[in-house]
Design an enzyme around this catalytic site. Structure first.
Site, mmCIF file in Angstrom:
data_model
loop_
_atom_site.group_PDB
_atom_site.id
_atom_site.type_symbol
_atom_site.label_atom_id
_atom_site.label_comp_id
_atom_site.label_asym_id
_atom_site.label_seq_id
_atom_site.Cartn_x
_atom_site.Cartn_y
_atom_site.Cartn_z
ATOM 1 N N LEU A 244 33.684 42.177 66.513
ATOM 2 C CA LEU A 244 34.417 42.241 67.512
ATOM 3 C C LEU A 244 36.062 41.475 67.187
ATOM 4 O O LEU A 244 35.692 40.473 66.985
ATOM 5 C CB LEU A 244 34.118 42.652 68.512
ATOM 6 C CG LEU A 244 35.195 42.271 69.632
ATOM 7 C CD1 LEU A 244 35.076 44.157 69.559
ATOM 8 C CD2 LEU A 244 34.216 42.680 71.700
ATOM 9 N N ASP A 245 36.823 42.153 66.841
ATOM 10 C CA ASP A 245 37.963 41.603 67.230
ATOM 11 C C ASP A 245 38.487 40.601 65.389
ATOM 12 O O ASP A 245 39.289 39.469 65.818
ATOM 13 C CB ASP A 245 38.999 40.949 68.305
ATOM 14 C CG ASP A 245 39.411 42.068 69.731
ATOM 15 O OD1 ASP A 245 39.234 43.448 69.169
ATOM 16 O OD2 ASP A 245 38.859 41.424 70.845
ATOM 17 N N GLU A 246 37.489 40.878 65.015
ATOM 18 C CA GLU A 246 37.089 39.657 63.647
ATOM 19 C C GLU A 246 37.833 40.587 61.977
ATOM 20 O O GLU A 246 37.585 39.976 60.935
ATOM 21 C CB GLU A 246 36.467 38.987 63.563
ATOM 22 C CG GLU A 246 36.046 38.536 64.932
ATOM 23 C CD GLU A 246 35.371 37.360 64.312
ATOM 24 O OE1 GLU A 246 34.323 37.270 63.471
ATOM 25 O OE2 GLU A 246 34.866 36.720 65.740
#
Length: 301
Positions: A244-246
């Site tokens: 997530l979000d990486e």
């Protein structure tokens, strides 16, 4: 007396311009001498005119990344030019992609309630800065239905919960196939895509999220930032992965805020930065200026 025609240049020159097609070639391969010369020689033999070129050699992995824009004589098509370049690609072990620059990339935009990033994308397409075809807008709410109707874009409202998440993602898969979408843009879409869908659409989904130091999570990050006296508000656009979000970062930006601003000022500043960063990331992607390099990206300006 006959009116004088406007001078538009030699007839042969104008005819040549009309009968040339523009292509964009991107590739990566193990770096070694002779790669650029081999590619450009093949294109020159075909009568191509290279108008833009960028390259980057990653010393850590020994990989060359390259983007070339060129005009080629018509008639010409992707299959023909791919066939001409195939021996070079095989010789150097290239991961190669050729794009017809005249074909507009097809985009599905996903949004929840906050529509600032969506509205900016629609505007940038309308004024021609972002050259793309928005084929659908998907949301888990009805808030942007009127916006889609005004823009003449099909709107799909698919509420998501734990029970129907798989079913709704299957609808998205079907819509991507039906519209032949090249890219999915999460313009503040507040649902997490499943690991399986993220992997399936690897390199084809762009997300935008705020960037704070320290990091604030939850429903009201700008309120938290205000409460902690944050001095820089930022946003990050990246490819979606199971982490997530990486995912690999495409574009980032920051804006400075001060102690005399209100929480509403923080939110307004954040919305502006998010909208600009996402639009720039989408533009770079559809112009084939972004190449994934492991957990990073190579972005050619």
């Amino acid at each position: 007396m006959r009116p004088r025609a406007l001078y538009t240049g030699p007839v042969e020159e104008q005819r040549s311009i009309r009968h040339r097609m523009q292509f964009i070639l991107t590739f990566s391969c193990p770096d070694q001498p002779g790669i650029v010369a081999a590619v450009t020689s093949v294109l020159a033999e075909r009568g191509a005119d290279i108008t833009e070129t960028h390259q980057f050699s990653n010393r850590e992995s020994g990989t060359l990344f390259m983007r070339l824009a060129f005009h080629a004589p018509a008639p010409g098509n992707l299959a023909e030019i791919n066939a001409i370049l195939a021996p070079v690609a095989k010789r150097f072990g290239m991961q190669m992609r050729l794009h017809d620059a005249a074909v507009l990339p097809r985009i599905i935009i996903m949004v929840s309630r906050f529509d600032h990033a969506l509205l900016n994308l629609l505007y940038q397409v309308r004024v021609g800065w972002l050259k793309a075809d928005i084929v659908a807008i998907v949301s888990n709410h009805t808030d942007s239905a009127a916006t889609a109707e005004q823009a003449g874009i099909p709107y799909y409202c698919w509420p998501v919960n734990k029970q129907n998440k798989t079913e709704q993602e299957d609808k998205l898969r079907a819509l991507i196939k039906e519209t032949k979408a090249d890219l999915v843009v999460l313009a503040r879409y507040m649902q997490v895509l499943s690991d399986s869908l993220s992997a399936e659409l690897s390199g084809r989904v762009i997300n935008i999220h705020h960037s704070f130091l320290p990091s604030f999570k939850g429903a009201k990050p700008y309120h938290q930032a205000y409460a902690r006296g944050v001095k820089l508000i930022g946003a990050t656009a990246h490819y979606v992965t199971a982490d997530l979000d990486e995912g690999p970062i495409i574009e980032q930006e920051t804006a400075r805020v001060t102690h005399n601003l209100s929480v509403e000022d923080y939110i307004a500043t954040g919305r502006g930065v998010e909208s600009q960063v996402l639009a720039r990331a989408v533009k770079m992607h559809v112009e084939h200026r972004v190449m994934i390099n492991g957990h990073r990206t190579v972005v050619f300006a």
